[in-house]
Motif scaffolding. Structure first.
Motif, PDB file in Angstrom:
ATOM      1  N   ARG A  58      14.002   3.153  -2.387  1.00  0.00           N
ATOM      2  CA  ARG A  58      12.906   3.865  -3.900  1.00  0.00           C
ATOM      3  C   ARG A  58      11.438   3.115  -3.128  1.00  0.00           C
ATOM      4  O   ARG A  58      10.999   1.784  -3.996  1.00  0.00           O
ATOM      5  CB  ARG A  58      13.089   4.150  -5.068  1.00  0.00           C
ATOM      6  N   ALA A  59      10.370   3.755  -2.556  1.00  0.00           N
ATOM      7  CA  ALA A  59       9.040   3.022  -3.070  1.00  0.00           C
ATOM      8  C   ALA A  59       8.659   3.701  -4.440  1.00  0.00           C
ATOM      9  O   ALA A  59       8.885   4.208  -5.246  1.00  0.00           O
ATOM     10  CB  ALA A  59       8.428   4.206  -2.217  1.00  0.00           C
ATOM     11  N   ARG A  60       8.349   2.221  -4.439  1.00  0.00           N
ATOM     12  CA  ARG A  60       7.518   2.528  -6.159  1.00  0.00           C
ATOM     13  C   ARG A  60       6.020   2.822  -6.394  1.00  0.00           C
ATOM     14  O   ARG A  60       5.582   3.339  -7.574  1.00  0.00           O
ATOM     15  CB  ARG A  60       7.703   1.325  -6.733  1.00  0.00           C
ATOM     16  N   PHE A  61       4.684   2.232  -5.492  1.00  0.00           N
ATOM     17  CA  PHE A  61       3.337   2.050  -5.447  1.00  0.00           C
ATOM     18  C   PHE A  61       3.292   1.868  -3.884  1.00  0.00           C
ATOM     19  O   PHE A  61       4.367   1.395  -3.444  1.00  0.00           O
ATOM     20  CB  PHE A  61       2.692   1.346  -6.275  1.00  0.00           C
ATOM     21  N   ALA A  62       1.417   2.130  -3.460  1.00  0.00           N
ATOM     22  CA  ALA A  62       1.498   1.727  -2.112  1.00  0.00           C
ATOM     23  C   ALA A  62      -0.232   1.762  -2.587  1.00  0.00           C
ATOM     24  O   ALA A  62      -0.669   2.291  -2.845  1.00  0.00           O
ATOM     25  CB  ALA A  62       1.706   3.032  -1.471  1.00  0.00           C
ATOM     26  N   HIS A  63      -0.579   0.276  -1.461  1.00  0.00           N
ATOM     27  CA  HIS A  63      -1.925   0.034  -1.780  1.00  0.00           C
ATOM     28  C   HIS A  63      -2.426   0.818  -0.719  1.00  0.00           C
ATOM     29  O   HIS A  63      -2.536   0.719   0.121  1.00  0.00           O
ATOM     30  CB  HIS A  63      -1.965  -1.047  -1.889  1.00  0.00           C
ATOM     31  N   LEU A  64      -3.318   1.805  -0.715  1.00  0.00           N
ATOM     32  CA  LEU A  64      -4.490   2.317   0.490  1.00  0.00           C
ATOM     33  C   LEU A  64      -4.754   2.026   1.353  1.00  0.00           C
ATOM     34  O   LEU A  64      -5.045   0.966   0.808  1.00  0.00           O
ATOM     35  CB  LEU A  64      -4.289   4.203   0.232  1.00  0.00           C
ATOM     36  N   ARG A  94      -7.013 -10.694  -2.498  1.00  0.00           N
ATOM     37  CA  ARG A  94      -7.411 -10.188  -3.551  1.00  0.00           C
ATOM     38  C   ARG A  94      -5.616 -10.026  -4.262  1.00  0.00           C
ATOM     39  O   ARG A  94      -4.652 -10.077  -3.223  1.00  0.00           O
ATOM     40  CB  ARG A  94      -7.203  -8.446  -3.091  1.00  0.00           C
ATOM     41  N   VAL A  95      -5.748 -10.602  -5.064  1.00  0.00           N
ATOM     42  CA  VAL A  95      -4.312 -10.939  -5.530  1.00  0.00           C
ATOM     43  C   VAL A  95      -3.812  -9.495  -6.899  1.00  0.00           C
ATOM     44  O   VAL A  95      -5.010  -8.934  -7.872  1.00  0.00           O
ATOM     45  CB  VAL A  95      -4.177 -12.417  -6.720  1.00  0.00           C
ATOM     46  N   PHE A  96      -2.709  -9.360  -6.569  1.00  0.00           N
ATOM     47  CA  PHE A  96      -2.305  -8.493  -7.915  1.00  0.00           C
ATOM     48  C   PHE A  96      -0.662  -8.391  -8.765  1.00  0.00           C
ATOM     49  O   PHE A  96      -0.475 -10.233  -7.995  1.00  0.00           O
ATOM     50  CB  PHE A  96      -2.046  -7.097  -6.870  1.00  0.00           C
ATOM     51  N   THR A  97      -0.541  -7.848  -9.447  1.00  0.00           N
ATOM     52  CA  THR A  97       0.557  -8.379 -10.449  1.00  0.00           C
ATOM     53  C   THR A  97       1.578  -7.102  -9.879  1.00  0.00           C
ATOM     54  O   THR A  97       1.648  -6.732  -8.393  1.00  0.00           O
ATOM     55  CB  THR A  97       0.681  -7.869 -11.592  1.00  0.00           C
ATOM     56  N   GLY A 100       1.056  -3.716  -8.796  1.00  0.00           N
ATOM     57  CA  GLY A 100       0.222  -3.351  -8.078  1.00  0.00           C
ATOM     58  C   GLY A 100      -1.074  -3.639  -8.512  1.00  0.00           C
ATOM     59  O   GLY A 100      -2.219  -3.150  -8.224  1.00  0.00           O
ATOM     60  N   ARG A 101      -1.787  -4.139 -10.154  1.00  0.00           N
ATOM     61  CA  ARG A 101      -2.645  -4.341 -10.622  1.00  0.00           C
ATOM     62  C   ARG A 101      -3.263  -5.246 -10.105  1.00  0.00           C
ATOM     63  O   ARG A 101      -2.996  -5.985  -9.933  1.00  0.00           O
ATOM     64  CB  ARG A 101      -2.142  -4.235 -12.059  1.00  0.00           C
ATOM     65  N   THR A 102      -4.792  -5.027  -9.801  1.00  0.00           N
ATOM     66  CA  THR A 102      -5.565  -6.227  -9.949  1.00  0.00           C
ATOM     67  C   THR A 102      -5.337  -7.387 -10.525  1.00  0.00           C
ATOM     68  O   THR A 102      -5.920  -6.873 -12.099  1.00  0.00           O
ATOM     69  CB  THR A 102      -6.856  -5.865  -9.160  1.00  0.00           C
ATOM     70  N   VAL A 103      -5.708  -8.788  -9.966  1.00  0.00           N
ATOM     71  CA  VAL A 103      -5.569  -9.983 -10.605  1.00  0.00           C
ATOM     72  C   VAL A 103      -7.014  -9.997 -10.628  1.00  0.00           C
ATOM     73  O   VAL A 103      -7.748 -10.518  -9.806  1.00  0.00           O
ATOM     74  CB  VAL A 103      -4.339 -10.444 -10.766  1.00  0.00           C
TER      75      VAL A 103
END
Length: 144
Positions: A58-64, A94-97, A100-103
């Motif tokens: 199952r796909a959760r999210f994508a960074h386009l 770039r760092v993410f949680t 997918g949230r940017t840190v």
């Protein structure tokens, strides 16, 4: 899971978000500690890259493309709660949680080109040609 399966799932995740089907191939994949997989996929002939996250099939999210443009690698943190996307030109990271949230540190994201985490992931360190930024991973904009 084969690279073809990963590519197909990345395509499905991107199509679900963008409504387009440009044809992607998986170029890099990493697993986070809880079984979540991140796949860097490249569009065939269009020069566009995306990063898709999966929990099993199952796909959760994508960074386009605007977040994964020129991406060349993904690096997970020691315990898998964070990850970094390394980009080519201009060279940056770039760092993410894991969700997918940017840190970003208080100063905003510097032109960092390297990342490291403490073994317990409480601290993130970004290195750039003009300095080093160390900040608490969970509250990057909080006091140090």
């Amino acid at each position: 899971m084969s690279t073809d399966d990963l590519a197909r799932r990345a395509v499905d995740a991107v199509c679900a978000i963008s409504g387009d089907h440009p044809g992607f191939r998986a170029v890099h994949a990493v697993r986070l500690d809880d079984g979540r997989m991140l796949v860097l996929a490249d569009s065939r002939g269009l020069g566009e890259r995306v990063v898709a996250a999966f929990d099993g099939p199952r796909a959760r999210f994508a960074h386009l493309s605007w977040q994964a443009d020129n991406a060349r690698a993904i690096r997970p943190s020691p315990q898998g709660r964070y990850y970094a996307i390394f980009r080519g030109e201009p060279r940056s990271v770039r760092v993410f949680t894991r969700d997918g949230r940017t840190v970003e540190p208080n100063e905003g994201t510097p032109r960092a080109w390297a990342v490291a985490w403490s073994p317990d992931e409480r601290w993130t360190v970004l290195a750039a040609s003009d300095g080093v930024w160390m900040f608490p991973s969970e509250r990057p904009r909080g006091p140090v």
